[in-house]
Design a protein around this motif. Structure first.
Motif, PDB file in Angstrom:
ATOM      1  N   ALA A  51      22.930  86.157  16.531  1.00 10.91           N
ATOM      2  CA  ALA A  51      24.052  86.718  17.299  1.00 10.91           C
ATOM      3  C   ALA A  51      25.321  85.911  17.060  1.00 10.91           C
ATOM      4  N   TYR A  52      26.442  86.545  17.369  1.00  4.67           N
ATOM      5  CA  TYR A  52      27.751  85.906  17.244  1.00  4.67           C
ATOM      6  C   TYR A  52      28.204  85.386  18.605  1.00  4.67           C
ATOM      7  N   MET A  53      28.785  84.191  18.594  1.00  5.10           N
ATOM      8  CA  MET A  53      29.287  83.581  19.820  1.00  5.10           C
ATOM      9  C   MET A  53      30.549  82.792  19.494  1.00  5.10           C
ATOM     10  N   GLY A  54      31.171  82.256  20.544  1.00  2.89           N
ATOM     11  CA  GLY A  54      32.351  81.438  20.343  1.00  2.89           C
ATOM     12  C   GLY A  54      33.628  82.140  20.769  1.00  2.89           C
ATOM     13  N   ARG A  55      34.748  81.458  20.556  1.00  2.00           N
ATOM     14  CA  ARG A  55      36.040  81.947  21.028  1.00  2.00           C
ATOM     15  C   ARG A  55      36.418  83.300  20.424  1.00  2.00           C
ATOM     16  N   ALA A  56      36.164  83.470  19.123  1.00  2.00           N
ATOM     17  CA  ALA A  56      36.494  84.750  18.498  1.00  2.00           C
ATOM     18  C   ALA A  56      35.705  85.892  19.128  1.00  2.00           C
ATOM     19  N   THR A  57      34.466  85.627  19.514  1.00  6.52           N
ATOM     20  CA  THR A  57      33.624  86.650  20.137  1.00  6.52           C
ATOM     21  C   THR A  57      34.148  87.011  21.520  1.00  6.52           C
ATOM     22  N   THR A  58      34.437  86.012  22.333  1.00 11.74           N
ATOM     23  CA  THR A  58      34.922  86.292  23.695  1.00 11.74           C
ATOM     24  C   THR A  58      36.301  86.945  23.669  1.00 11.74           C
TER      25      THR A  58
END
Length: 278
Positions: free
Chosen positions: A170-177
């Motif tokens: 899965a993708y996470m982090g600032r770009a995701t939020t």
């Protein structure tokens, strides 16, 4: 066939079966290493009735995902919390309960809606049934769900990019939020690692950041939690259960937990298994 098998990309039947068996075996190997802490590779090969070469290949994949280390014929767990949070570990557990919970969650999804789905394996059980709710827009950070829906007619998929985490696919982090914040959905369906003192907890802050962002960007919020979540511990608090519009649990959940939550004002739905998984 389990829901996870339904979600695999189109392959020849024999190839699909081999992929499913390998994934299940790797999950079982990860479980064995977690239980033992450290275990000899030849012991793993004997336990799972596979060649030493196959055991090494499986362990190489688990090591690549950051779940364990190999050294001098020994496999050692890197982090019990990380392994237990991985999609590989979670995918083979409480299958019947997760299927029942997913079917109950389906009642909150209606044609024409936009929905957030998190990277939980319980949300994954919804995916084979979404065709009955078309047209839909599905917004997700889960690469597994993106792949499963990429050829689904009548379902628009919005993939949330960002930093890719192999341990949970899965993708996470600032770009995701940031990407989540740019959308507004009718409903979010998410799960949790643990429930402590009427609060949903997770092991990693990045996971919480993504789930909170989805929660804030959706009108209706649904939490999925099988009975084992009430028996586990996790480090980081996410959200109180009372903040969700509904918390769906399985029939194996202790009645004391259900009664307590209802008395506190939380809407709890008990999902009953309709038929055994085949």
């Amino acid at each position: 066939m389990t829901p996870v098998e339904h979600l695999e990309l189109p392959l020849l039947h024999g190839t699909r079966a081999r992929v499913s068996r390998r994934s299940a075996r790797q999950g079982a190997i990860a479980d064995a290493v977690v239980t033992a802490g450290t275990i000899r590779i030849d012991e793993l090969a004997a336990r799972f009735d596979i060649s030493t070469m196959t055991a090494h290949r499986d362990l190489d994949e688990l090591e690549r995902r950051g779940l364990l280390r190999k050294s001098r014929g020994i496999a050692t767990v890197t982090s019990t919390a990380l392994v237990e949070s991985s999609d590989l570990y979670r995918a083979g557990r409480e299958l019947a309960e997760k299927e029942a919970i997913a079917m109950s969650a389906l009642e909150f999804i209606h044609p024409g809606q936009a929905i957030f789905l998190d990277d939980s394996t319980t949300s994954l059980h919804l995916v084979p049934h979404l065709a009955a709710k078309r047209p839909l827009t599905v917004i997700t950070n889960s690469l597994t769900i993106m792949n499963a829906l990429r050829s689904a007619g009548g379902i628009t998929v919005i993939g949330l990019g960002g930093e890719f985490h192999n341990w949970c696919s899965a993708y996470m982090g600032r770009a995701t939020t940031d990407a989540i914040a740019a959308h507004r959905a009718d409903t979010v369906v998410m799960s949790t690692s643990a429930i402590i003192d009427d609060i949903a907890f997770h092991q990693t802050p990045k996971t919480i950041d993504v789930k909170r962002a989805m929660f804030d960007a959706a009108l209706t919020r649904i939490l999925l939690a099988d009975h084992t979540k009430f028996e586990k511990r996790a480090l980081h608090a996410m959200l109180p259960l009372a903040a969700f519009d509904a918390v769906i649990v399985d029939e194996g959940t202790d009645r004391r937990h259900i009664g307590h939550l209802r008395e506190a004002g939380t809407r709890v739905i008990v999902a009953h298994q309709r038929s055994p998984l085949r």
